[in-house]
Design a protein around this motif. Structure first.
Motif, PDB file in Angstrom:
ATOM      1  N   SER B  17       0.837  -1.182   0.000  1.00 37.14           N
ATOM      2  CA  SER B  17       0.000   0.000   0.000  1.00 37.14           C
ATOM      3  C   SER B  17       0.880   1.244   0.000  1.00 37.14           C
ATOM      4  O   SER B  17       2.080   1.173   0.239  1.00 37.14           O
ATOM      5  CB  SER B  17      -0.878  -0.048   1.243  1.00 37.14           C
ATOM      6  OG  SER B  17      -1.120   1.224   1.735  1.00 37.14           O
ATOM      7  N   CYS B  18       0.281   2.389  -0.303  1.00 37.35           N
ATOM      8  CA  CYS B  18       1.056   3.631  -0.344  1.00 37.35           C
ATOM      9  C   CYS B  18       1.126   4.269   1.030  1.00 37.35           C
ATOM     10  O   CYS B  18       1.599   5.392   1.155  1.00 37.35           O
ATOM     11  CB  CYS B  18       0.422   4.607  -1.315  1.00 37.35           C
ATOM     12  SG  CYS B  18      -1.140   5.277  -0.750  1.00 37.35           S
ATOM     13  N   ASN B  19       0.619   3.635   2.077  1.00 33.98           N
ATOM     14  CA  ASN B  19       0.592   4.194   3.433  1.00 33.98           C
ATOM     15  C   ASN B  19      -0.699   4.911   3.740  1.00 33.98           C
ATOM     16  O   ASN B  19      -1.007   5.133   4.896  1.00 33.98           O
ATOM     17  CB  ASN B  19       1.671   5.248   3.685  1.00 33.98           C
ATOM     18  CG  ASN B  19       2.976   4.650   4.031  1.00 33.98           C
ATOM     19  OD1 ASN B  19       2.999   3.496   4.396  1.00 33.98           O
ATOM     20  ND2 ASN B  19       4.020   5.406   3.943  1.00 33.98           N
ATOM     21  N   GLY B  20      -1.399   5.365   2.718  1.00 29.71           N
ATOM     22  CA  GLY B  20      -2.614   6.139   2.943  1.00 29.71           C
ATOM     23  C   GLY B  20      -3.594   5.378   3.819  1.00 29.71           C
ATOM     24  O   GLY B  20      -4.060   5.873   4.839  1.00 29.71           O
ATOM     25  N   ILE B  23      -2.181   4.626   7.510  1.00 30.15           N
ATOM     26  CA  ILE B  23      -2.285   5.657   8.530  1.00 30.15           C
ATOM     27  C   ILE B  23      -3.740   5.897   8.901  1.00 30.15           C
ATOM     28  O   ILE B  23      -4.026   6.309  10.009  1.00 30.15           O
ATOM     29  CB  ILE B  23      -1.550   6.958   8.141  1.00 30.15           C
ATOM     30  CG1 ILE B  23      -2.066   7.535   6.847  1.00 30.15           C
ATOM     31  CG2 ILE B  23      -0.061   6.730   8.051  1.00 30.15           C
ATOM     32  CD1 ILE B  23      -1.375   8.846   6.469  1.00 30.15           C
ATOM     33  N   GLU B  24      -4.661   5.570   8.004  1.00 30.17           N
ATOM     34  CA  GLU B  24      -6.067   5.693   8.362  1.00 30.17           C
ATOM     35  C   GLU B  24      -6.466   4.587   9.339  1.00 30.17           C
ATOM     36  O   GLU B  24      -7.299   4.809  10.216  1.00 30.17           O
ATOM     37  CB  GLU B  24      -6.956   5.660   7.115  1.00 30.17           C
ATOM     38  CG  GLU B  24      -6.815   6.866   6.209  1.00 30.17           C
ATOM     39  CD  GLU B  24      -7.266   8.184   6.824  1.00 30.17           C
ATOM     40  OE1 GLU B  24      -6.775   8.526   7.910  1.00 30.17           O
ATOM     41  OE2 GLU B  24      -8.087   8.877   6.226  1.00 30.17           O
ATOM     42  N   CYS B 115      -9.932   5.116  -1.629  1.00 29.10           N
ATOM     43  CA  CYS B 115      -8.529   5.444  -1.860  1.00 29.10           C
ATOM     44  C   CYS B 115      -8.300   6.859  -1.368  1.00 29.10           C
ATOM     45  O   CYS B 115      -8.633   7.794  -2.036  1.00 29.10           O
ATOM     46  CB  CYS B 115      -8.168   5.344  -3.331  1.00 29.10           C
ATOM     47  SG  CYS B 115      -6.434   5.657  -3.627  1.00 29.10           S
ATOM     48  N   ALA B 116      -7.775   7.053  -0.189  1.00 25.55           N
ATOM     49  CA  ALA B 116      -7.587   6.056   0.838  1.00 25.55           C
ATOM     50  C   ALA B 116      -8.929   5.770   1.538  1.00 25.55           C
ATOM     51  O   ALA B 116      -9.776   6.643   1.601  1.00 25.55           O
ATOM     52  CB  ALA B 116      -6.590   6.589   1.856  1.00 25.55           C
ATOM     53  N   ARG B 118     -11.630   5.666   4.189  1.00 17.57           N
ATOM     54  CA  ARG B 118     -11.804   6.582   5.320  1.00 17.57           C
ATOM     55  C   ARG B 118     -11.934   5.792   6.623  1.00 17.57           C
ATOM     56  O   ARG B 118     -12.421   4.664   6.614  1.00 17.57           O
ATOM     57  CB  ARG B 118     -13.063   7.420   5.108  1.00 17.57           C
ATOM     58  CG  ARG B 118     -12.954   8.385   3.954  1.00 17.57           C
ATOM     59  CD  ARG B 118     -14.203   9.209   3.877  1.00 17.57           C
ATOM     60  NE  ARG B 118     -14.446   9.883   5.149  1.00 17.57           N
ATOM     61  CZ  ARG B 118     -13.964  11.074   5.453  1.00 17.57           C
ATOM     62  NH1 ARG B 118     -13.261  11.727   4.581  1.00 17.57           N
ATOM     63  NH2 ARG B 118     -14.195  11.624   6.617  1.00 17.57           N
TER      64      ARG B 118
END
Lengths: 359, 163
Positions: B17-20, B23-24, B115-116, B118
């Motif tokens: 994943s891109c981290n988005g 972190i959510e 994406c990302a 929620r």
């Protein structure tokens, strides 16, 4: 000499949400060697330029990393604009700067939280993330996205911020400033945190320079590199000084990031005062023909986007060099000779963003 | 509700994943969203976890890690794919190192697109997963052992096994 054993750290490790794998070679409790392995999050998105038009590719560029996504998108479009010789409206430049600084604030608060968590300081972790929600609320209200904003486009930005909203944002930041100060005080003055950070993982000034450290990792060792001083977007019209610390230990790197939050608030305030009226985007025709190295300062350091186009809708090459990637050699140096118990703290002190590093 | 549904522990793995979304997921655990009110705790130990939350899509490097974590979790277990990349590959589906959604490798029970994604939808996904967990517990469903040769035909996703 005692017997050497190898302990794997990651890829699935509770201290890092991301997969970084380190083989730690230990003699008793001391780390004598570190072998990093990356590639768990490699997607190969640079090659997607061949399948997406250069205007659509902004969305991919933003998804290189979900934490610094706005600045990735911004750097990419800045590169394209330089190749095409576009002079984008000044208001758009200021808006990009404001959103960049908001991203930096949210990234630093996120990092402070994770860093506290790596030391086992759970309540500070929760507090940092609670404050971060204020920042995300503003980002969401102005761009529509919490972590991936999608406001940058070639030729400007997609959304404008109304003057009233801008005032409200600055007031909001001023409102949480004392809470940020209280949080920063914990990191800078709490004795148990100082015990965990001071003198741990020292990166000398020379090492930081020659190993190519960037961002807060370099600035914590007295190397005053801050790409914002080159004056891209609206930074040229803003007064600010990069935060530099000289001790090179985990505490110094933490102090740089904690103090940078206040620089960011100051920059946003100055932008809100100076921002001119006018359009926020311009019409773009044609396609980029040429190459450019776009550089920008991310929360983690300098990011470089190399862009090459040949006048067609699809770019020929896009290459990104991200800050975490260059901070891995300094990290390996830092880890050699440290105690096993300090490894999580030292790894987090460079603010690793594996999503960026591997793309 | 049983003791299990009252305090499900999650284990999170960032596939590619891109981290988005990651972190959510972490944001869900912090004061604003606070999933701990449902008794949910993020653990690093697969043997303690009931819900496997995966973000990002599979590739050659992380295939083994995902299988390992999944196989080590004890029954009943539920897999939640968070983010469009975990569901189908998302914007990266055409990348050379992206093999597709998580369901090509392990059986997925709940899909959370976005994406990302929620925090609200992640919480909704995890609460939905609680129902699935309860159902699996009542029916004594045993999960298949996942290997590189594709998971066994006991599961409805069997046709999507690793190629």
């Amino acid at each position: 000499m005692s017997k050497q054993i190898t302990i794997p750290f990651g890829p699935q490790h509770p201290v890092l949400p991301e997969p970084l794998h380190l083989d730690l070679v230990l003699e008793d409790e001391k780390v004598v060697d570190v072998i990093p392995t990356i590639g768990y999050v490699h997607r190969g998105l640079e090659k997607l330029v061949e399948k997406r038009e250069y205007t659509e590719y902004v969305f991919i560029a933003e998804r290189i990393c979900g934490i610094c996504s706005h600045i990735h998108g911004q750097t990419y479009v800045q590169g394209i604009e330089q190749i095409m010789g576009l002079e984008i409206p000044e208001r758009a430049q200021y808006l990009r700067t404001i959103w960049s600084e908001y991203s930096r604030l949210h990234s630093h608060l996120l990092w402070l939280g994770l860093f506290a968590d790596s030391m086992g300081f759970e309540s500070v972790f929760m507090n940092s993330w609670r404050l971060r929600e204020h920042i995300l609320d503003d980002l969401e209200a102005t761009t529509g996205g919490r972590v991936i904003q999608g406001v940058c486009k070639v030729g400007g930005v997609r959304r404008d911020i109304a003057p009233e909203k801008l005032d409200e944002m600055v007031k909001g930041l001023k409102g949480i400033e004392h809470e940020l100060q209280a949080l920063t005080n914990v990191f800078l003055h709490d004795s148990s945190i100082q015990h965990r950070l001071k003198g741990i993982g020292v990166l000398s000034n020379d090492d930081a320079y020659y190993l190519g450290a960037v961002g807060p990792t370099a600035r914590g060792s007295g190397v005053a590199i801050d790409l914002r001083e080159t004056g891209y977007a609206a930074y040229g019209k803003i007064n600010f000084k990069p935060v530099v610390e000289y001790d090179g230990d985990c505490y110094a790197r933490c102090a740089v990031r904690a103090k940078e939050m206040f620089t960011s608030i100051d920059i946003i305030e100055q932008c809100a005062k100076k921002i001119p009226d006018g359009p926020v985007d311009m019409k773009v025709t044609g396609a980029p023909d040429g190459e450019f190295l776009a550089r920008a300062e991310q929360p983690r350091g300098e990011v470089i986007h190399y862009i090459k186009g040949n006048g067609k809708k699809n770019l020929v090459r896009h290459r990104v060099r991200t800050p975490t990637f260059t901070n891995i050699p300094p990290l390996v140096t830092l880890l050699k000779g440290c105690d096993l118990a300090d490894v999580p703290v030292i790894v987090l002190s460079i603010d690793p963003c594996i999503g960026c590093a591997e793309r | 509700m049983t003791y299990l549904a009252k305090s499900p522990w999650i284990i999170h793995y960032d596939a590619s994943s891109c981290n988005g979304c990651d972190i959510e997921i972490l944001a869900c655990l912090t004061p604003m969203y606070d999933v701990e009110r449902f008794g949910i705790i993020n653990t690093g130990n697969p043997k303690h976890a009931d819900i496997f939350v995966v973000t990002g899509s599979i590739n050659e490097a992380n295939r083994e890690v995902i299988q390992n974590i999944y196989n080590q979790m004890s029954d009943p277990k539920v897999v939640v794919a968070v983010g469009i990349c975990a569901c189908s590959g998302g914007v990266f589906r055409e990348c050379y190192n992206v093999a597709g959604g998580i369901d090509k490798l392990i059986p997925v029970d709940v899909y959370v697109p976005g994406c990302a994604a929620r925090p609200e939808s992640i919480i909704d996904g995890i609460v939905t997963a609680l129902g699935v967990l309860e159902e699996k517990r009542n029916k004594h469903v045993s999960s298949p052992m996942v290997t590189d040769h594709g998971h066994t035909h006991r599961h409805r996703h069997a046709e999507g096994g690793a190629q």
